[in-house]
Structure formats: C-alpha cells, structure tokens
Design a protein around this motif. Structure first.
Motif, mmCIF file in Angstrom:
data_model
loop_
_atom_site.group_PDB
_atom_site.id
_atom_site.type_symbol
_atom_site.label_atom_id
_atom_site.label_comp_id
_atom_site.label_asym_id
_atom_site.label_seq_id
_atom_site.Cartn_x
_atom_site.Cartn_y
_atom_site.Cartn_z
ATOM 1 N N ASP A 30 2.445 40.863 2.310
ATOM 2 C CA ASP A 30 3.678 40.104 2.579
ATOM 3 C C ASP A 30 3.502 39.148 3.758
ATOM 4 O OD1 ASP A 30 4.935 41.370 0.500
ATOM 5 O OD2 ASP A 30 6.213 42.657 1.738
ATOM 6 N N ASP A 31 2.348 39.192 4.409
ATOM 7 C CA ASP A 31 2.115 38.323 5.579
ATOM 8 C C ASP A 31 2.078 36.862 5.150
ATOM 9 O OD1 ASP A 31 1.710 40.736 6.776
ATOM 10 O OD2 ASP A 31 -0.447 40.474 7.092
ATOM 11 N N ALA A 32 2.652 36.026 5.994
ATOM 12 C CA ALA A 32 2.610 34.584 5.739
ATOM 13 C C ALA A 32 2.180 33.865 7.006
ATOM 14 C CB ALA A 32 3.984 34.089 5.314
ATOM 15 N N THR A 33 1.351 32.841 6.843
ATOM 16 C CA THR A 33 1.015 31.988 7.983
ATOM 17 C C THR A 33 1.199 30.544 7.543
ATOM 18 O OG1 THR A 33 -1.315 31.695 7.426
ATOM 19 C CG2 THR A 33 -0.763 33.607 8.783
ATOM 20 N N ALA A 34 1.293 29.673 8.525
ATOM 21 C CA ALA A 34 1.352 28.241 8.231
ATOM 22 C C ALA A 34 0.732 27.494 9.401
ATOM 23 C CB ALA A 34 2.787 27.786 8.018
ATOM 24 N N PHE A 35 0.447 26.212 9.174
ATOM 25 C CA PHE A 35 -0.124 25.351 10.209
ATOM 26 C C PHE A 35 -1.374 25.990 10.796
ATOM 27 C CE2 PHE A 35 4.607 24.935 10.350
ATOM 28 C CZ PHE A 35 4.655 23.832 9.526
ATOM 29 N N ASP A 36 -2.307 26.336 9.869
ATOM 30 C CA ASP A 36 -3.594 26.838 10.307
ATOM 31 C C ASP A 36 -3.460 28.153 11.077
ATOM 32 O OD1 ASP A 36 -6.228 26.358 10.042
ATOM 33 O OD2 ASP A 36 -6.406 25.056 11.796
ATOM 34 N N GLY A 37 -2.508 28.965 10.670
ATOM 35 C CA GLY A 37 -2.349 30.275 11.274
ATOM 36 C C GLY A 37 -1.515 30.292 12.538
ATOM 37 N N LEU A 38 -1.040 29.103 12.995
ATOM 38 C CA LEU A 38 -0.256 29.052 14.235
ATOM 39 C C LEU A 38 1.095 29.735 14.073
ATOM 40 C CD1 LEU A 38 -0.887 25.453 15.635
ATOM 41 C CD2 LEU A 38 -1.585 27.648 16.636
ATOM 42 N N LYS A 39 1.698 29.563 12.906
ATOM 43 C CA LYS A 39 2.997 30.195 12.628
ATOM 44 C C LYS A 39 2.728 31.437 11.797
ATOM 45 C CE LYS A 39 7.335 29.068 10.251
ATOM 46 N NZ LYS A 39 8.402 28.905 11.228
ATOM 47 N N LYS A 40 3.280 32.547 12.241
ATOM 48 C CA LYS A 40 3.041 33.817 11.543
ATOM 49 C C LYS A 40 4.376 34.461 11.205
ATOM 50 C CE LYS A 40 -1.397 35.266 13.534
ATOM 51 N NZ LYS A 40 -1.685 34.159 14.461
ATOM 52 N N GLY A 41 4.411 35.152 10.067
ATOM 53 C CA GLY A 41 5.637 35.849 9.702
ATOM 54 C C GLY A 41 5.413 36.767 8.525
ATOM 55 N N THR A 42 6.501 37.298 8.034
ATOM 56 C CA THR A 42 6.458 38.174 6.874
ATOM 57 C C THR A 42 7.490 37.669 5.880
ATOM 58 O OG1 THR A 42 5.971 40.015 8.346
ATOM 59 C CG2 THR A 42 6.690 40.580 6.139
ATOM 60 N N ILE A 43 7.108 37.655 4.635
ATOM 61 C CA ILE A 43 8.059 37.318 3.581
ATOM 62 C C ILE A 43 8.145 38.562 2.708
ATOM 63 C CG2 ILE A 43 8.578 35.783 1.647
ATOM 64 C CD1 ILE A 43 6.855 33.615 3.053
ATOM 65 N N SER A 44 9.247 39.290 2.877
ATOM 66 C CA SER A 44 9.374 40.599 2.251
ATOM 67 C C SER A 44 9.361 40.476 0.723
ATOM 68 C CB SER A 44 10.676 41.211 2.780
ATOM 69 O OG SER A 44 10.940 42.364 2.111
ATOM 70 N N GLY A 45 8.458 41.243 0.096
ATOM 71 C CA GLY A 45 8.350 41.211 -1.372
ATOM 72 C C GLY A 45 7.408 40.154 -1.904
ATOM 73 N N LYS A 46 6.873 39.299 -1.003
ATOM 74 C CA LYS A 46 6.010 38.190 -1.430
ATOM 75 C C LYS A 46 4.737 38.662 -2.125
ATOM 76 C CE LYS A 46 3.394 35.796 1.752
ATOM 77 N NZ LYS A 46 1.984 35.525 1.397
ATOM 78 N N GLY A 47 4.125 39.725 -1.571
ATOM 79 C CA GLY A 47 2.850 40.183 -2.134
ATOM 80 C C GLY A 47 2.988 40.551 -3.602
#
Ligand code: TMP
Length: 238
Positions: A30-47
């Motif tokens: 469910d982990d999400a990153t953006a901008f080359d890993g600079l922004k990190k988060g979780t998107i529940s259920g994404k996996g």
C-alpha cells in the motif's frame, strides 16, 4: 508455489524467489511515493487493487497477442510471474498532454495528440531516471537495436488495446509507463504493473482524475479513485 527469499524491495512491491527458478512472486504494498521518493504515504487497499487490476489487464493483453510475465494470481496481493531480467528503461506512452510533458514543453494539460508519443527514461534511481532517446539507450548498451524496436512496437500495441479497454469503462487513458523484461531465451515480455500508480486515467465525461495524481497533488479522494477504477473494471467483465 511458496515464497522463499526476498530478492528485492521496491517502492510499491516486493519480489520473492520461489522453489522454481523460472518464477518469482511479486507482493504489492500500500506504500506510495512520488517525486522520486521525496513524497511518501500510504494508499489503503492500493496493493490489492493494483495487483488484481494489473493481472486482469495483463491477461487481456495476452489474449490479444502481447507476451507478458503474468503466470498466476495467488491471493489479493500476491502474483506468480515469470522471472525476467528487467530492461532498465521506463517506457512512457502519451495520448493527451499532462504531467512532465506539459511542464517540460510549457503547454496546458488535456491537449489530445493526433498520434501517441513515446519516450524512454533510464531506470536508475541514483541518476533520478533521466530522459533518454533510443540512441542513448544503445550507446549505454541498455538494450539492443532489435530489442528497442520490439519494445516500441509492443508499447504502441499495448496503448491501442488499453485505450479501447478503458474507453469501455468511460475512462480516457492519458499516459502510462511500461517496463519490459527478458526471458532466459532472450525474448521480450511486458513486465511490472499497469495500475492507477503507473497510468493517468481521466473520467471521459467529467475529466476527473482517477489515478495517482490525486496523491501526488494532494487532491484528496485517493482511495476512492483507485476503488472506482477497480469497480468499473469488474463491471466491464460481467
Ligand atoms: P510523467 O508525466 O510524470 O512523466 O509521468 C508519465 C506517466 O508515467 C504517468 O502515467 C505516471 C507514470 N510514471 C510512473 O509510473 N513512474 C514514474 O516514476 C514516473 C515519473 C511516471
């Protein structure tokens, strides 16, 4: 088939060896990153969504003659895939201006192209995935000329198939990223994933964003957007 040792952990997936040397198991997070890993988060259920969506799309592509690494879905998040050596190129196809294209060339988002574009990035985190053309890829020996021709033809074919498939779900396929792998016999297959993480998907009627841009741009409704694409995908196969 059982996971044995973990071979690799990426930003959105883990890859495990299995008791069969020809196969791996990918496990979607469910982990999400953006901008080359600079922004990190979780998107529940994404996996679970990205796993199942990727598998359905890969099976559709296989049925239309596109070879892929897909073997078997094991569970919500886990899938058996053929073991490949990944060609270190990110292959991006665009049908409509958005994202880095709009930024780089100073145009608005939403311009529908007369013909799709293709671009390559060198898959290299230390170098931040720099853009390159096929001559650069050849010079760097990232792939052979024949492999690059195969990859281009496969990527455009995937675009036509995916565009038509998403259209039936009232979704415009704006752009997407593909990765390819080499099997032991040297043949090229489509690998990695096809999901709202790796595609821009806009509702055809409202142009609402139904993809990871909701996370990248803090637009809210991230989980709902992923679930909505999955719901339309399931409905389309009824
Ligand atoms: P871009 O407009 O940021 O270049 O992205 C083009 C498409 O590629 C978009 O659908 C998102 C996808 N993409 C990835 O899957 N992984 C990446 O690391 C990047 C930069 C883009």
């Amino acid at each position: 088939m059982e996971k044995t040792v973990q071979l690799y952990e990426g930003k959105a997936k883990k890859v495990f060896a299995t008791d069969n040397d020809n196969y791996c198991i990918v496990s979607y997070k469910d982990d999400a990153t953006a901008f080359d890993g600079l922004k990190k988060g979780t998107i529940s259920g994404k996996g679970a969504i990205n796993n199942q969506m990727t598998n359905r799309l890969m099976q559709m592509l296989e049925a239309h003659g596109v070879p892929t690494h897909f073997v078997e879905e094991l569970s919500e998040r886990d899938t058996v895939v053929k073991k490949v050596s990944i060609v270190p190129l990110e292959v991006i196809i665009r049908n409509i201006s958005a994202g880095s294209f709009a930024k780089r060339y100073g145009v608005e988002e939403g311009i529908v192209f007369d013909a799709p574009t293709i671009e390559f990035s060198y898959k290299n985190d230390d170098l931040h995935d720099p853009l390159l053309n096929s001559y650069h890829a050849l010079a760097l020996k990232l792939a052979t000329a024949e492999e690059i021709d195969t990859i281009k033809a496969m990527a455009f074919k995937v675009n036509e198939l995916l565009k038509a498939f998403f259209k039936k779900m009232n979704i415009d396929l704006v752009d997407f990223k593909l990765e390819f792998g080499r099997l032991p016999d040297g043949s090229i297959v489509l690998a990695d994933e096809i999901s709202p993480d790796t595609c821009r998907l806009w509702d055809s009627t409202t142009h609402e964003k139904l993809d990871k841009d909701r996370f990248r741009r803090d637009l809210g409704g991230v989980e709902d957007a992923y679930a909505e694409v999955m719901r339309r995908l399931m409905d389309s196969s009824k």
